[in-house]
Design a protein around this motif. Structure first.
Motif, mmCIF file in Angstrom:
data_model
loop_
_atom_site.group_PDB
_atom_site.id
_atom_site.type_symbol
_atom_site.label_atom_id
_atom_site.label_comp_id
_atom_site.label_asym_id
_atom_site.label_seq_id
_atom_site.Cartn_x
_atom_site.Cartn_y
_atom_site.Cartn_z
ATOM 1 N N ILE A 143 22.936 18.494 22.117
ATOM 2 C CA ILE A 143 21.923 18.909 21.148
ATOM 3 C C ILE A 143 20.727 19.334 21.988
ATOM 4 C CG2 ILE A 143 20.409 18.245 19.240
ATOM 5 C CD1 ILE A 143 22.440 16.040 18.530
ATOM 6 N N THR A 151 16.556 24.117 17.261
ATOM 7 C CA THR A 151 17.563 23.223 17.841
ATOM 8 C C THR A 151 18.915 23.934 17.867
ATOM 9 O OG1 THR A 151 16.418 21.213 17.141
ATOM 10 C CG2 THR A 151 18.800 21.031 17.492
ATOM 11 N N ILE A 191 23.234 23.604 19.107
ATOM 12 C CA ILE A 191 24.353 22.704 19.385
ATOM 13 C C ILE A 191 25.303 23.412 20.353
ATOM 14 C CG2 ILE A 191 26.263 21.389 18.394
ATOM 15 C CD1 ILE A 191 23.430 20.536 17.408
#
Length: 168
Positions: free
Chosen positions: A118, A159, A161
């Protein structure tokens, strides 16, 4: 006397067979068709979030998945999808994107942990989170169900992933 001996041997054989059969049934996690359940199913693995090393402009958190013995290894590929973050049961309204190769296939199962990253921008405006829920991806589509990982971390707008990789 001969009848008592036959009776004793029959009882002993029956008891031993019953004990042996009970031991096998209790120790086995294999289904009736002889195949163990998949480690990729959400109920069959453990996911934990820990802080990773920071990079220029980003904080990183590692989500590590492990599977206990008794589950069948499976193949995963790419970044998890439908990622949602929460803190104390309240969902945080941050939508995560993906980065990295989505085509690399890794084996996951007992003795073969995997992890994904992450990546959070170091903007100084992070929101505390304690849980991430996500859907794992197989090479041919998504794994049914929602996996959940717990740990202390932060998220922010932007953010991303990363893809699932080998190792813890």
């Amino acid at each position: 006397m001969r009848t008592n001996w036959k009776f004793a041997v029959t009882v002993a054989a029956t008891v031993l067979t019953g004990v042996a059969g009970a031991g096998v049934a209790q120790a086995s996690s294999v289904s009736a068709d002889g195949v163990a359940p998949s480690a990729c199913r959400p109920a069959n693995h453990i996911a934990k979030i820990t802080a990773g090393p920071a990079s220029a402009g980003h904080r990183h958190y590692r989500v590590t998945l492990t599977a206990p013995r008794g589950y069948e290894p499976c193949k995963l590929a790419g970044s998890p999808t439908d990622v949602r973050f929460s803190n104390g049961g309240s969902e945080i309204g941050v939508t995560a994107g993906r980065y990295g190769s989505q085509a690399t296939v890794v084996t996951f199962g007992p003795g073969h942990p995997v992890h994904f990253d992450i990546q959070v921008p170091n903007s100084g405006r992070g929101t505390a989170a304690t849980e991430a829920s996500f859907t794992l991806q197989a090479p041919d589509g998504e794994i049914p169900g929602t996996s959940v990982a717990e740990g202390e971390f932060q998220v922010a707008t932007g953010t991303l992933i990363g893809p699932v990789q080998r190792g813890a």
